[in-house]
Motif scaffolding. Structure first.
Motif: not given
Length: 191
Positions: A47-48, A51, A55, A71-75, A79-80, A97
């Protein structure tokens, strides 16, 4: 992987997990996690990788693509950060996080440098456009077990020809791509 990578991981206490995927096929090459997790590392790496590829194509569509993208993903829980290391490898890091973003960027820089230095020097295998389209269909079609049969029926190409997509002629590849776009509801394939 190698001692300098282990040291970099040890120096990043907010790092929860690290995944290195091969590109463009998004297969797990290496993973690490700080504690026992319920992650399926091969799925996460896949999946990464997807992504990162999505992107890259999105930025190309905006004419904003750069080889040095991150790419930065905040959930709520993590923090990915995803980074393409070489044309053959990409890395995804999962941080706590609550880690400060500036510290995460510093850790990422160190991890990118050390992981990249530890990777083998390989070039991605060059595949034909037909092979890439068939692989894309088998990965993203809602019915991957029957997608080649559907393509065969719509294009008139034998299943054996589709399974050996490297031997397809240019007009056959165009036909397969047209059908793939129809099946997936896309204007254009990102392959």
């Amino acid at each position: 992987m190698n001692p300098s990578v282990d040291e970099a991981v040890r120096d990043a206490p907010q790092l929860v997990g690290l995944f290195v995927a091969t590109m463009p096929d998004c297969l797990l090459y290496h993973s690490w996690s700080r504690s026992a997790t319920e992650w399926a590392a091969d799925e996460v790496a896949g999946y990464f990788g997807d992504l990162i590829r999505a992107n890259r194509e999105g930025l190309r569509a905006l004419s904003a693509w750069s080889a040095d993208m991150q790419v930065t993903i905040e959930s709520r829980d993590a923090l990915v950060v995803l980074k393409e290391l070489t044309p053959s490898f990409a890395m995804g890091c999962v941080f706590d996080r609550n880690a400060p973003l500036g510290l995460v960027r510093l850790h990422m820089k160190r991890l990118v440098d050390r992981v990249t230095a530890a990777l083998p020097d390989v070039a991605p295998a060059e595949r034909s456009r037909g092979e890439k389209i068939v692989e894309f269909l088998e990965r993203y079609a809602p019915d991957p077990h029957a997608v080649l049969l559907r393509v065969s029926l719509r294009t008139g190409l034998a299943l054996d020809r589709l399974r050996d997509a490297s031997s397809l002629s240019a007009p056959e590849v165009e036909s397969v791509e047209r059908v793939a776009c129809q099946l997936l509801g896309l204007a254009k394939l990102a392959v």
